[in-house]
Scaffold this motif. Structure first.
Motif, PDB file in Angstrom:
ATOM      1  N   GLU A  78       0.611  -1.197  -0.123  1.00 53.72           N
ATOM      2  CA  GLU A  78      -0.329  -0.017  -0.409  1.00 53.72           C
ATOM      3  C   GLU A  78       0.852   1.393  -0.006  1.00 53.72           C
ATOM      4  O   GLU A  78       1.193   1.460   0.720  1.00 53.72           O
ATOM      5  N   PRO A  79       0.541   2.174  -1.217  1.00 53.22           N
ATOM      6  CA  PRO A  79       1.655   2.681  -1.375  1.00 53.22           C
ATOM      7  C   PRO A  79       1.248   4.703  -0.324  1.00 53.22           C
ATOM      8  O   PRO A  79       0.149   4.497   0.166  1.00 53.22           O
ATOM      9  N   GLN A  80       2.574   4.676   0.305  1.00 59.22           N
ATOM     10  CA  GLN A  80       2.214   5.697   2.055  1.00 59.22           C
ATOM     11  C   GLN A  80       2.480   6.859   1.044  1.00 59.22           C
ATOM     12  O   GLN A  80       3.810   6.765   0.925  1.00 59.22           O
ATOM     13  N   PRO A  81       1.513   8.204   1.882  1.00 60.04           N
ATOM     14  CA  PRO A  81       2.467   9.097   0.962  1.00 60.04           C
ATOM     15  C   PRO A  81       3.610   9.245   2.258  1.00 60.04           C
ATOM     16  O   PRO A  81       3.734   9.587   3.229  1.00 60.04           O
ATOM     17  N   PRO A  82       4.850  10.225   1.465  1.00 57.54           N
ATOM     18  CA  PRO A  82       5.172  11.436   2.113  1.00 57.54           C
ATOM     19  C   PRO A  82       4.395  11.808   3.821  1.00 57.54           C
ATOM     20  O   PRO A  82       4.240  12.379   3.867  1.00 57.54           O
ATOM     21  N   VAL A 161      -3.718  16.233 -25.236  1.00 59.38           N
ATOM     22  CA  VAL A 161      -3.194  15.572 -23.952  1.00 59.38           C
ATOM     23  C   VAL A 161      -2.871  16.538 -23.234  1.00 59.38           C
ATOM     24  O   VAL A 161      -2.724  17.746 -23.493  1.00 59.38           O
ATOM     25  N   SER A 162      -2.438  15.805 -22.056  1.00 57.15           N
ATOM     26  CA  SER A 162      -2.827  16.985 -20.482  1.00 57.15           C
ATOM     27  C   SER A 162      -1.222  16.328 -19.685  1.00 57.15           C
ATOM     28  O   SER A 162      -1.546  15.358 -19.825  1.00 57.15           O
ATOM     29  N   ARG A 163      -0.789  17.231 -18.700  1.00 53.92           N
ATOM     30  CA  ARG A 163       0.675  17.308 -17.825  1.00 53.92           C
ATOM     31  C   ARG A 163       0.692  17.398 -16.907  1.00 53.92           C
ATOM     32  O   ARG A 163      -0.094  19.124 -17.064  1.00 53.92           O
ATOM     33  N   CYS A 164       0.307  17.026 -15.525  1.00 55.25           N
ATOM     34  CA  CYS A 164       0.366  17.922 -14.168  1.00 55.25           C
ATOM     35  C   CYS A 164       1.505  17.413 -13.438  1.00 55.25           C
ATOM     36  O   CYS A 164       1.903  16.098 -13.380  1.00 55.25           O
ATOM     37  N   LEU A 165       1.604  18.232 -12.697  1.00 53.68           N
ATOM     38  CA  LEU A 165       2.441  17.825 -11.833  1.00 53.68           C
ATOM     39  C   LEU A 165       1.672  18.367  -9.979  1.00 53.68           C
ATOM     40  O   LEU A 165       1.297  18.874  -9.735  1.00 53.68           O
ATOM     41  N   TRP A 166       1.355  16.892  -9.430  1.00 55.66           N
ATOM     42  CA  TRP A 166       0.546  17.025  -7.989  1.00 55.66           C
ATOM     43  C   TRP A 166       1.365  15.493  -7.060  1.00 55.66           C
ATOM     44  O   TRP A 166       2.187  14.845  -8.002  1.00 55.66           O
ATOM     45  N   ASP A 167       0.530  15.577  -6.589  1.00 56.26           N
ATOM     46  CA  ASP A 167       0.573  14.706  -5.653  1.00 56.26           C
ATOM     47  C   ASP A 167      -0.715  13.430  -5.659  1.00 56.26           C
ATOM     48  O   ASP A 167      -1.619  13.785  -5.102  1.00 56.26           O
ATOM     49  N   SER A 168       0.126  12.615  -6.137  1.00 55.16           N
ATOM     50  CA  SER A 168      -1.180  10.960  -6.867  1.00 55.16           C
ATOM     51  C   SER A 168      -1.322  10.942  -5.353  1.00 55.16           C
ATOM     52  O   SER A 168      -2.381   9.964  -5.534  1.00 55.16           O
TER      53      SER A 168
END
Length: 195
Positions: A78-82, A161-168
């Motif tokens: 399970e991925p954990q946020p930082p 097409v789109s590109r974003c920088l965010w918290d997954s």
């Protein structure tokens, strides 16, 4: 050397009897065997049943090892946020956002024909209405960003097409494509968590 001045290779020589004359060219050996005096050279492999069985066992083990070597063990974690990332109390329901898009677009654009003069105002209206509907299904502290691409349906192809920088871990998006006989509409809604 023969009497005609041709050179004969050692591998191609056969034993000569007294009856054979040097004037005849020597024939190459049949099936890869050459005789030179009493020594014979052979390039034919010799096989035995035990050797074949041993080779089969070795290659079977090698195939198994090769197969295991290429496969990497993957563990699903399970991925954990930082620790420094913001943590929302409630996750986004992406399926609810998609249902809003899938129900709204045919209702709003079903009977409209493409007109280049009215397309910019139509895009603004659609964007604001979708943003208002999506905000109802978003959890608290989420902001919605809506991008609408509208165009005439013809023989051309288009890629959006789109590109974003965010918290997954906390942010997400939903997209939908709607087409009727005269136009196409691509809608992407981004939900971003804000502290």
């Amino acid at each position: 050397m023969s009497s005609k001045g041709k050179r004969v290779s050692v591998a191609g020589m056969t034993s000569l009897s007294k009856r054979d004359s040097l004037e005849k060219p020597l024939q190459p050996p049949i099936r890869g065997k050459a005789l030179l005096g009493k020594v014979s050279f052979s390039n034919q492999p010799s096989w035995s049943l035990t050797g074949l069985l041993a080779a089969q066992r070795m290659t079977k083990n090698l195939k198994g090892k090769r197969a295991l070597k290429g496969v990497k063990k993957t563990e699903i974690v399970e991925p954990q946020p930082p620790s420094f990332a913001s943590r929302p109390t409630e996750k986004i329901q992406v399926t609810a956002m998609r249902q809003v898009l899938e129900s709204y677009l045919p209702e709003r654009l079903g009977t409209i024909t493409y007109n280049p003069a009215s397309a910019p105002s139509l895009v603004k209206e659609v964007s604001e209405e979708i943003k208002g509907r999506v905000k109802r299904v978003l959890p608290a502290r989420y902001k919605a960003l809506c991008l609408v691409t509208l165009g005439e349906r013809g023989q051309e192809d288009i890629k959006v097409v789109s590109r974003c920088l965010w918290d997954s871990h906390s942010d997400s998006y939903a997209a939908h494509v709607y087409e009727n006989p005269s136009l196409f509409c691509v809608v992407a809604v981004y939900a971003v968590y804000c502290e």
